[in-house]
Design a protein around this motif. Structure first.
Motif, PDB file in Angstrom:
ATOM      1  N   ASP A   1      -3.613  -5.655  -5.194  1.00 49.89           N
ATOM      2  CA  ASP A   1      -4.862  -6.405  -5.337  1.00 49.89           C
ATOM      3  C   ASP A   1      -5.015  -7.460  -4.241  1.00 49.89           C
ATOM      4  O   ASP A   1      -6.130  -7.738  -3.791  1.00 49.89           O
ATOM      5  CB  ASP A   1      -4.927  -7.076  -6.716  1.00 49.89           C
ATOM      6  N   SER A   2      -3.910  -8.028  -3.816  1.00 47.90           N
ATOM      7  CA  SER A   2      -3.955  -9.126  -2.848  1.00 47.90           C
ATOM      8  C   SER A   2      -4.439  -8.694  -1.460  1.00 47.90           C
ATOM      9  O   SER A   2      -4.823  -9.546  -0.653  1.00 47.90           O
ATOM     10  CB  SER A   2      -2.573  -9.774  -2.725  1.00 47.90           C
TER      11      SER A   2
ATOM     12  N   LYS B   1      -6.564  -5.704  -1.050  1.00 47.93           N
ATOM     13  CA  LYS B   1      -7.727  -4.815  -1.128  1.00 47.93           C
ATOM     14  C   LYS B   1      -8.907  -5.395  -0.367  1.00 47.93           C
ATOM     15  O   LYS B   1      -9.205  -6.583  -0.474  1.00 47.93           O
ATOM     16  CB  LYS B   1      -8.111  -4.590  -2.594  1.00 47.93           C
ATOM     17  N   GLY B   2      -9.535  -4.554   0.421  1.00 48.26           N
ATOM     18  CA  GLY B   2     -10.678  -4.992   1.211  1.00 48.26           C
ATOM     19  C   GLY B   2     -10.300  -5.584   2.552  1.00 48.26           C
ATOM     20  O   GLY B   2     -11.165  -5.799   3.404  1.00 48.26           O
ATOM     21  N   ARG B   3      -9.030  -5.868   2.754  1.00 50.09           N
ATOM     22  CA  ARG B   3      -8.574  -6.449   4.022  1.00 50.09           C
ATOM     23  C   ARG B   3      -7.623  -5.531   4.778  1.00 50.09           C
ATOM     24  O   ARG B   3      -7.629  -5.480   6.005  1.00 50.09           O
ATOM     25  CB  ARG B   3      -7.858  -7.783   3.787  1.00 50.09           C
TER      26      ARG B   3
ATOM     27  N   SER C   1      -5.869  -1.621   5.389  1.00 48.91           N
ATOM     28  CA  SER C   1      -6.181  -0.202   5.266  1.00 48.91           C
ATOM     29  C   SER C   1      -4.984   0.617   5.744  1.00 48.91           C
ATOM     30  O   SER C   1      -4.547   0.477   6.892  1.00 48.91           O
ATOM     31  CB  SER C   1      -7.411   0.142   6.097  1.00 48.91           C
TER      32      SER C   1
ATOM     33  N   ARG D   1      -3.247   3.768  -2.524  1.00 47.87           N
ATOM     34  CA  ARG D   1      -3.138   2.717  -3.529  1.00 47.87           C
ATOM     35  C   ARG D   1      -2.852   1.415  -2.804  1.00 47.87           C
ATOM     36  O   ARG D   1      -2.085   1.390  -1.841  1.00 47.87           O
ATOM     37  CB  ARG D   1      -2.005   3.033  -4.509  1.00 47.87           C
ATOM     38  N   TYR D   2      -3.481   0.317  -3.270  1.00 45.01           N
ATOM     39  CA  TYR D   2      -3.295  -0.987  -2.647  1.00 45.01           C
ATOM     40  C   TYR D   2      -2.961  -2.042  -3.679  1.00 45.01           C
ATOM     41  O   TYR D   2      -3.404  -1.979  -4.825  1.00 45.01           O
ATOM     42  CB  TYR D   2      -4.577  -1.439  -1.920  1.00 45.01           C
TER      43      TYR D   2
ATOM     44  N   ALA E   1       0.850  -1.199   0.000  1.00 41.26           N
ATOM     45  CA  ALA E   1       0.000   0.000   0.000  1.00 41.26           C
ATOM     46  C   ALA E   1       0.879   1.241   0.000  1.00 41.26           C
ATOM     47  O   ALA E   1       2.012   1.204   0.483  1.00 41.26           O
ATOM     48  CB  ALA E   1      -0.906   0.009   1.231  1.00 41.26           C
TER      49      ALA E   1
END
Length: 125
Positions: free
Chosen positions: A62-63, A65-67, A69, A59-60, A50
């Motif tokens: 893909d592996s 994202k959503g987990r 922050s 920016r994150y 990130a």
């Protein structure tokens, strides 16, 4: 010279959470700066996780994202990484990185000139 010190690593069960911190000595003389998290598992390349700049652009990978922050406290020059829903593939040494300009379009290690010593994250399955 910017110095970076990570903290917050440790061991956790799969599905658990950890929060990493990275304190920068100062970006007092820079209008723009970017901080990022990388990780490196044994036998693997160091990968970007990130990035965030002092305008809040995130920016994150893909592996994560959503987990995961990322957040940046500009007053404290401190970068955080909240990691939730951890799994064994997240096991790695996590490194903080920084550069005294905007974040790059990709989170790649050769774009960053300042690095911390790393903190270990181990997720038991």
């Amino acid at each position: 010279q910017v110095q970076l010190v990570e903290s917050g690593g440790g061991s956790v069960q799969a599905g658990g959470s950890l929060r990493l911190s990275c304190a920068a000595s100062a970006f007092l003389y820079y209008d723009r700066y970017c901080m990022a998290w990388f990780r490196q598992a044994p036998g693997k390349e160091r990968e970007g996780v990130a990035s965030v700049d002092n305008s809040g652009n995130l920016r994150y990978a893909d592996s994560v994202k959503g987990r995961f922050s990322a957040s940046l406290d500009n007053a404290k020059y401190t970068l955080y990484l909240q990691m939730d829903s951890l799994n064994s593939e997240d096991t790695a040494s996590y490194y903080c990185a920084a550069r005294a300009t905007d974040c790059p379009g990709e989170i790649r290690r050769n774009y960053f000139g300042y690095w911390g010593q790393g903190t270990q994250v181990t997720v038991a399955s």
